[in-house]
Design a protein around this motif. Structure first.
Motif, PDB file in Angstrom:
ATOM      1  N   ILE A   1       7.018  76.187  31.850  1.00  8.86           N
ATOM      2  CA  ILE A   1       7.094  77.611  32.173  1.00  8.86           C
ATOM      3  C   ILE A   1       8.479  77.914  32.746  1.00  8.86           C
ATOM      4  CG2 ILE A   1       4.614  77.844  32.607  1.00  8.86           C
ATOM      5  CD1 ILE A   1       5.229  77.718  35.616  1.00  8.86           C
ATOM      6  N   SER A   2       8.837  79.183  32.812  1.00  9.94           N
ATOM      7  CA  SER A   2      10.088  79.560  33.478  1.00  9.94           C
ATOM      8  C   SER A   2       9.774  80.645  34.485  1.00  9.94           C
ATOM      9  CB  SER A   2      11.124  80.116  32.497  1.00  9.94           C
ATOM     10  OG  SER A   2      10.958  79.626  31.209  1.00  9.94           O
ATOM     11  N   GLN A   3      10.492  80.599  35.576  1.00  9.54           N
ATOM     12  CA  GLN A   3      10.340  81.586  36.639  1.00  9.54           C
ATOM     13  C   GLN A   3      11.732  82.035  37.041  1.00  9.54           C
ATOM     14  OE1 GLN A   3       7.821  83.218  37.798  1.00  9.54           O
ATOM     15  NE2 GLN A   3       7.512  83.092  39.993  1.00  9.54           N
ATOM     16  N   THR A   4      12.252  83.220  36.723  1.00  4.29           N
ATOM     17  CA  THR A   4      11.663  84.198  35.862  1.00  4.29           C
ATOM     18  C   THR A   4      11.607  83.687  34.416  1.00  4.29           C
ATOM     19  OG1 THR A   4      13.747  85.246  35.202  1.00  4.29           O
ATOM     20  CG2 THR A   4      12.845  85.906  37.310  1.00  4.29           C
ATOM     21  N   THR A   5      10.811  84.365  33.609  1.00  7.00           N
ATOM     22  CA  THR A   5      10.767  84.005  32.200  1.00  7.00           C
ATOM     23  C   THR A   5      12.003  84.536  31.479  1.00  7.00           C
ATOM     24  OG1 THR A   5       9.714  86.023  31.426  1.00  7.00           O
ATOM     25  CG2 THR A   5       8.263  84.301  32.283  1.00  7.00           C
ATOM     26  N   GLU A   6      12.114  84.153  30.219  1.00  6.40           N
ATOM     27  CA  GLU A   6      13.236  84.632  29.402  1.00  6.40           C
ATOM     28  C   GLU A   6      13.208  86.148  29.218  1.00  6.40           C
ATOM     29  OE1 GLU A   6      15.886  82.750  27.563  1.00  6.40           O
ATOM     30  OE2 GLU A   6      15.326  81.677  29.375  1.00  6.40           O
ATOM     31  N   VAL A   7      12.030  86.741  29.396  1.00 12.51           N
ATOM     32  CA  VAL A   7      11.962  88.197  29.232  1.00 12.51           C
ATOM     33  C   VAL A   7      11.845  88.900  30.582  1.00 12.51           C
ATOM     34  CG1 VAL A   7      11.062  88.025  26.893  1.00 12.51           C
ATOM     35  CG2 VAL A   7       9.461  88.193  28.810  1.00 12.51           C
ATOM     36  N   GLY A   8      12.239  88.180  31.634  1.00 12.82           N
ATOM     37  CA  GLY A   8      12.400  88.820  32.929  1.00 12.82           C
ATOM     38  C   GLY A   8      11.144  88.928  33.775  1.00 12.82           C
ATOM     39  N   THR A   9       9.998  88.536  33.233  1.00 14.99           N
ATOM     40  CA  THR A   9       8.757  88.633  33.997  1.00 14.99           C
ATOM     41  C   THR A   9       8.625  87.447  34.959  1.00 14.99           C
ATOM     42  OG1 THR A   9       7.620  87.554  32.160  1.00 14.99           O
ATOM     43  CG2 THR A   9       7.549  89.950  32.215  1.00 14.99           C
TER      44      THR A   9
ATOM     45  N   VAL B   1      10.109  95.288  27.557  1.00 19.04           N
ATOM     46  CA  VAL B   1       9.297  94.541  28.534  1.00 19.04           C
ATOM     47  C   VAL B   1       9.521  95.186  29.885  1.00 19.04           C
ATOM     48  CG1 VAL B   1       8.711  92.245  29.400  1.00 19.04           C
ATOM     49  CG2 VAL B   1      10.063  92.459  27.307  1.00 19.04           C
ATOM     50  N   ASP B   2       8.496  95.183  30.676  1.00 18.04           N
ATOM     51  CA  ASP B   2       8.631  95.717  32.032  1.00 18.04           C
ATOM     52  C   ASP B   2       8.975  94.569  32.960  1.00 18.04           C
ATOM     53  OD1 ASP B   2       8.624  97.273  34.266  1.00 18.04           O
ATOM     54  OD2 ASP B   2       6.435  97.141  34.543  1.00 18.04           O
ATOM     55  N   SER B   3      10.231  94.478  33.341  1.00 18.88           N
ATOM     56  CA  SER B   3      10.693  93.342  34.127  1.00 18.88           C
ATOM     57  C   SER B   3      11.011  93.735  35.558  1.00 18.88           C
ATOM     58  CB  SER B   3      11.948  92.768  33.480  1.00 18.88           C
ATOM     59  OG  SER B   3      12.685  92.043  34.429  1.00 18.88           O
ATOM     60  N   PRO B   4      10.527  92.992  36.534  1.00 16.85           N
ATOM     61  CA  PRO B   4      10.839  93.246  37.939  1.00 16.85           C
ATOM     62  C   PRO B   4      12.089  92.504  38.415  1.00 16.85           C
ATOM     63  CG  PRO B   4       9.191  91.534  37.816  1.00 16.85           C
ATOM     64  CD  PRO B   4       9.536  91.893  36.383  1.00 16.85           C
ATOM     65  N   SER B   5      12.699  91.727  37.524  1.00 14.02           N
ATOM     66  CA  SER B   5      13.768  90.827  37.968  1.00 14.02           C
ATOM     67  C   SER B   5      15.137  91.311  37.507  1.00 14.02           C
ATOM     68  CB  SER B   5      13.479  89.420  37.459  1.00 14.02           C
ATOM     69  OG  SER B   5      13.615  89.369  36.053  1.00 14.02           O
TER      70      SER B   5
ATOM     71  N   ILE C   1      15.492 100.228  25.710  1.00 12.90           N
ATOM     72  CA  ILE C   1      15.677 100.592  24.308  1.00 12.90           C
ATOM     73  C   ILE C   1      16.586 101.812  24.261  1.00 12.90           C
ATOM     74  CG2 ILE C   1      14.508 101.434  22.235  1.00 12.90           C
ATOM     75  CD1 ILE C   1      11.944  99.995  23.366  1.00 12.90           C
ATOM     76  N   LEU C   2      17.714 101.684  23.567  1.00 11.06           N
ATOM     77  CA  LEU C   2      18.672 102.794  23.533  1.00 11.06           C
ATOM     78  C   LEU C   2      18.941 103.211  22.099  1.00 11.06           C
ATOM     79  CD1 LEU C   2      21.200 101.746  26.327  1.00 11.06           C
ATOM     80  CD2 LEU C   2      19.308 103.379  26.471  1.00 11.06           C
TER      81      LEU C   2
END
Lengths: 346, 346, 346, 346
Positions: A141-149, A281-285, A291-292
């Motif tokens: 696992i990763s903390q944070t993950t690659e998608v910021g979660t 993704v909704d990331s807190p980190s 998206i632009l």
């Protein structure tokens, strides 16, 4: 050019550069047998309250992950991970180069779920000889993950439980652990309680380079250093790694870096939301995935650097904005201001 | 007990056993330098009309696949395959043990599609450094597939085309090639035209053991035998392999074996359909995947052997029935008769 | 052409071929889960009086050695062997392909000595970091050795002792164990007492192919079969291996084959000595290493096959003569007769 | 404590530390796509007059050597080296961990000789199948060698000639190349003319860390970076490596460092000779190998650090003294003075 490309675009936090200069002629013992490394290890052990944790500071994330795979697993043992996991997608098959298979599980928001593990380890009707499938042995696992979660303590506890059920090791990639420590309820103490091994990332958190692997599980400690050396992971001047973590682990520098990264990211996120921007993704980190519109991005390109992650449709692109210890509030504000102008100008 | 468990439950076709006895004291040259191997190679080259094809007969399928991966690929190159591919699920990570990653693509009915390859090889927005992802270099297919389906000539031509587009090797696992040759429009000649390498399976088609790897692409031939030896794939008594393929490739034995396998399977399939049985996959080859009620299976278990593949629901199970060169028509009929009785008895 | 090239030029002992025919349609369970394999294992366990020995029958010597290295050792652990050891010179770097270094020690008459091990494991002044040198972990010996010599019980005991001193595994390659059992005081019982693992060679002792690996040391048994499968070492029709060893281990066939090999070799050796021939090595087993004049060899070449081992000087060549279960006394006598003629003719 | 332990006891040359500070917030592109790396490569290409040389700066020597083995060789290809070669003795089997065998040849004064290569590549009577021995493919040399000696241009030319004869790559480990360039007639230009690849060592010549691999042979360049990444050798902040070599390759800093190392070593050597000290090897470079009495060493231990290399006899020990860019003349003189006192005191 103002960069939100990543959190490793600067050399290092000034405290670290200063320490390099002050210690230049000390004449340290090679191969991590030095006092800085010993002090860094002590500081980490104190934070995690594990007197006998093995600390080995390696040079980079890919290197740390591959050496862990190589040292912790027997040849037929495999690693469970999500497809967006760094080992699955961004390490050029480093884990496989050590002979181990990565079993990709679906995951949820970049995180491995207990259900994933259940499916990977549950009854395999097809292995009629009991040896035809690789044996799942480690969860990555990763903390944070690659998608910021980030994982919560409860999520980690659930993973630990199912890892115990199936005799799996739990390994956490902490390349962006500073940010995660600031925006989740998971502390270093919790990490050490629930993981068999994890690393405290330096490269993306103010160090020149270096990742501090923390081995909690006794059965994984034996002769680890041999394998690190064999895979090119023992820096001759190992004290350079020790010294950096000595600095990062002192005076709450690591925590302060994580806090700053997240403050900058929150500021940026708030502004983006106010502009009505959606996120993939909704990331807190400290990684944001807005998206632009392509037409807007075309205008911003000259002043700001970022990474393109995905094509949403013909008009829109998913990008990544990352904040670091060196990100300045004025730069965040300038980005938001210019973005606002371009959006209204449309 | 009548077995439909697999097509490798008998020792070997009687012609092969006879040949072993007749040649017992010949005194052949070791390591495949013998005349039987040379004759087998000539027979294969004649069938595929490629005078310069390299033929190397190895001992088993996993071994052949791993040696091919090892010999054909550079360390960072990866293999595209479907999750049901033998290398992905049934070889204990043999390909990964040689250091190469398998990129799993969705596929359709056990087959790799051009769309799969397009997705795996198309633009990767995430590899911002151009070296972070493994490089797809080989497409692994099986003919027949693990779920009994077969590629058509048109499908293979499409795969070849997209392989050329992305500079990919096309490699075919022919563990069950005899059955496929009988029930598809793909001939050995077509295989050799469209694949860079493929193997003609012996183990599941009447040989004691042995798979004849056929290397068409010149760039893959060089010093292949060294690597075969290094991985434990060179049988000291290599003529045992050559002799078997000499027999299989003579007098249409290989083709006759495929025909018999399929005739038995068709007979079985027809009977199952008449009984209203559903299948998890519609297979034209010697593997059938019917769905049976657990209550019926419980009755048949004493007389018939088969493999359980999947749990459909609480009442039903997906099983696999395989026919071989040794399958007898009367056994197929007995199975159908007993199945009918149990179904009507319900 | 009469061949003394090696002891694996024939297919198999007739008892083995007969067994293949008799069992052809039995329908055995795949991947060594069959009754023949179980019976072969029981017969071996009985001979070595170790009820819990793990027996795994693999396909060839190189394969067995590489799988043993792969399964028994951690990545940084190395194997001590003499330069003439099969793994060092005749397996195309198979052990290294699994990632392990072979530490070559001088040896004496093809045998590892306690002094060799002492030198390899004693103090290494140069490893100033304690992790720079590989860690010796296994001693590889062969019985008989590649140069035809054999270890005595006393020599094996001494090796065992020094292995215990340095925490080393003792592994014996028994490719020619039948001959060794006949011409040394080392029995299968002794092998099992003193080795951590060894294999009973089939290929060179009357089997079509196959080597029975015997694992004595409990710590080496766990999940060995996974690794055998991963490296391509699990024969789908595993019972073919089991059946052959069932035959070889019954009715003293293995012992009788060793006895015949040695009787033929002794007869040959006696004749060579009477002709005043020198040897490069004094071998008591079924491999002889005489030195012959090139002018004499030129004459014998048309009738007899053998292997050239070394150039002694401009006039003389060292050759190898090997006897097998199929060697006939009349052929040995014909060779000696023709050699005598050529020598006197000079 | 004054240290002659090695040439990598300090952090880095002040010019390098200064450059790190000056460039801290530049915001460079990751993974060696930056301008410093490009400038370093240009400076090296200019020195070697090879416009198309591939330059890849890696983190350490073991890493560079293992990645070169991995990228340059096919699985069955082996490396010829002397037993004192760094890859043979001091890298924990890193080369073997990539699957390649090291063929150890005798050598002379730490150097590979043409005769060594001739013996390793000449006729192998024992490889009766032509594939049983690994294939020698690369010659590994070091300049300076591990025992402080250097190749002359003539010696390198002879090696190149025999490498061409046997189709071998010539690879040079330049961990201590700065010293070698100063004390031999071999220039960087000659290195590039005669080697297929070599590395310019940074770690032992004033850099914090880093070795610049120079690939001359076109056939070795393709997709090298993928393999470097896969083995953990691509530093995320690659510009840190580029920047250091930009500094080292500018204003003759690398040459000046080599000159200073050697001047200090010559001064030390001259003093040792005047004191009648013997050496185990006669080295012209920055490593000296004097033989000292244990009684004398016991006295010096408190003030000076060095490495013990070998036990000569009960009274004497072979040690190593190394000078670096940071060695001060007064420290050399103090060592000689104290040594003289202890010798006379005896």
């Amino acid at each position: 050019m103002i960069s939100f490309v990543n959190d490793y675009s600067e050399n290092a936090h000034p405290d670290i550069l200063n320490a390099l200069i002050e210690t230049n002629l000390e004449g340290n013992v090679a191969y991590s047998g030095d006092e800085h490394t010993e002090r860094a290890a002590k500081l980490i052990r104190k934070k995690i309250k594990k007197e006998d944790a093995e600390i080995q500071i390696l040079m980079g994330g890919t290197q740390t992950n591959l050496i862990a795979a190589c040292a912790f697993l027997r040849p037929h043992e495999a690693i469970i991970a999500v497809p967006t996991g760094h080992i699955c997608i961004h390490e050029t098959g480093a884990v496989e180069s050590t002979g181990h298979k990565c079993i990709e599980v679906k995951g949820c928001a970049g995180k491995v779920t207990p259900q994933d593990i259940e499916e990977a380890c549950g009854p395999q009707h097809w292995d009629h000889a009991g040896i035809l499938c690789v044996k799942p042995r480690m969860v990555y696992i990763s903390q944070t993950t690659e998608v910021g979660t980030v994982y919560t303590v409860n999520e980690l506890r659930e993973l630990r439980q199912i890892c115990d059920k199936y005799n799996l090791l739990l390994y956490c990639d902490g390349a962006r652990l500073a940010s995660a420590l600031d925006c989740s309820d998971v502390t270093l103490l919790i990490m050490a309680e629930l993981c068999d091994a994890f690393y405290i990332g330096g490269t993306k958190n103010g160090a020149l380079f270096g990742e501090a692997l923390v081995i909690i599980n006794d059965s994984l400690k034996n002769e680890f250093r041999y394998i690190a050396k064999q895979r090119g992971g023992m820096l001759a001047k190992g004290w350079l790694l020790g010294l950096q973590f000595e600095i990062l682990m002192s005076n709450n520098l690591y925590e302060r870096i994580g806090k700053h990264q997240n403050e900058m990211a929150k500021h940026l996120k708030k502004g983006l939301i106010e502009l009505g921007i959606d996120f993939t993704v909704d990331s807190p980190s400290n990684q944001l995935f807005p998206i632009l519109k392509n037409s807007v991005l075309d205008k911003l390109n000259e002043e700001f650097a970022y990474e393109i992650i995905s094509v949403i449709d013909e008009q829109r692109t998913g990008i990544r904005l990352v904040t670091s210890w060196a990100t300045k509030k004025c730069d965040v504000e300038l980005f938001l201001k210019r973005l606002k102008e371009e959006i209204y100008h449309e």
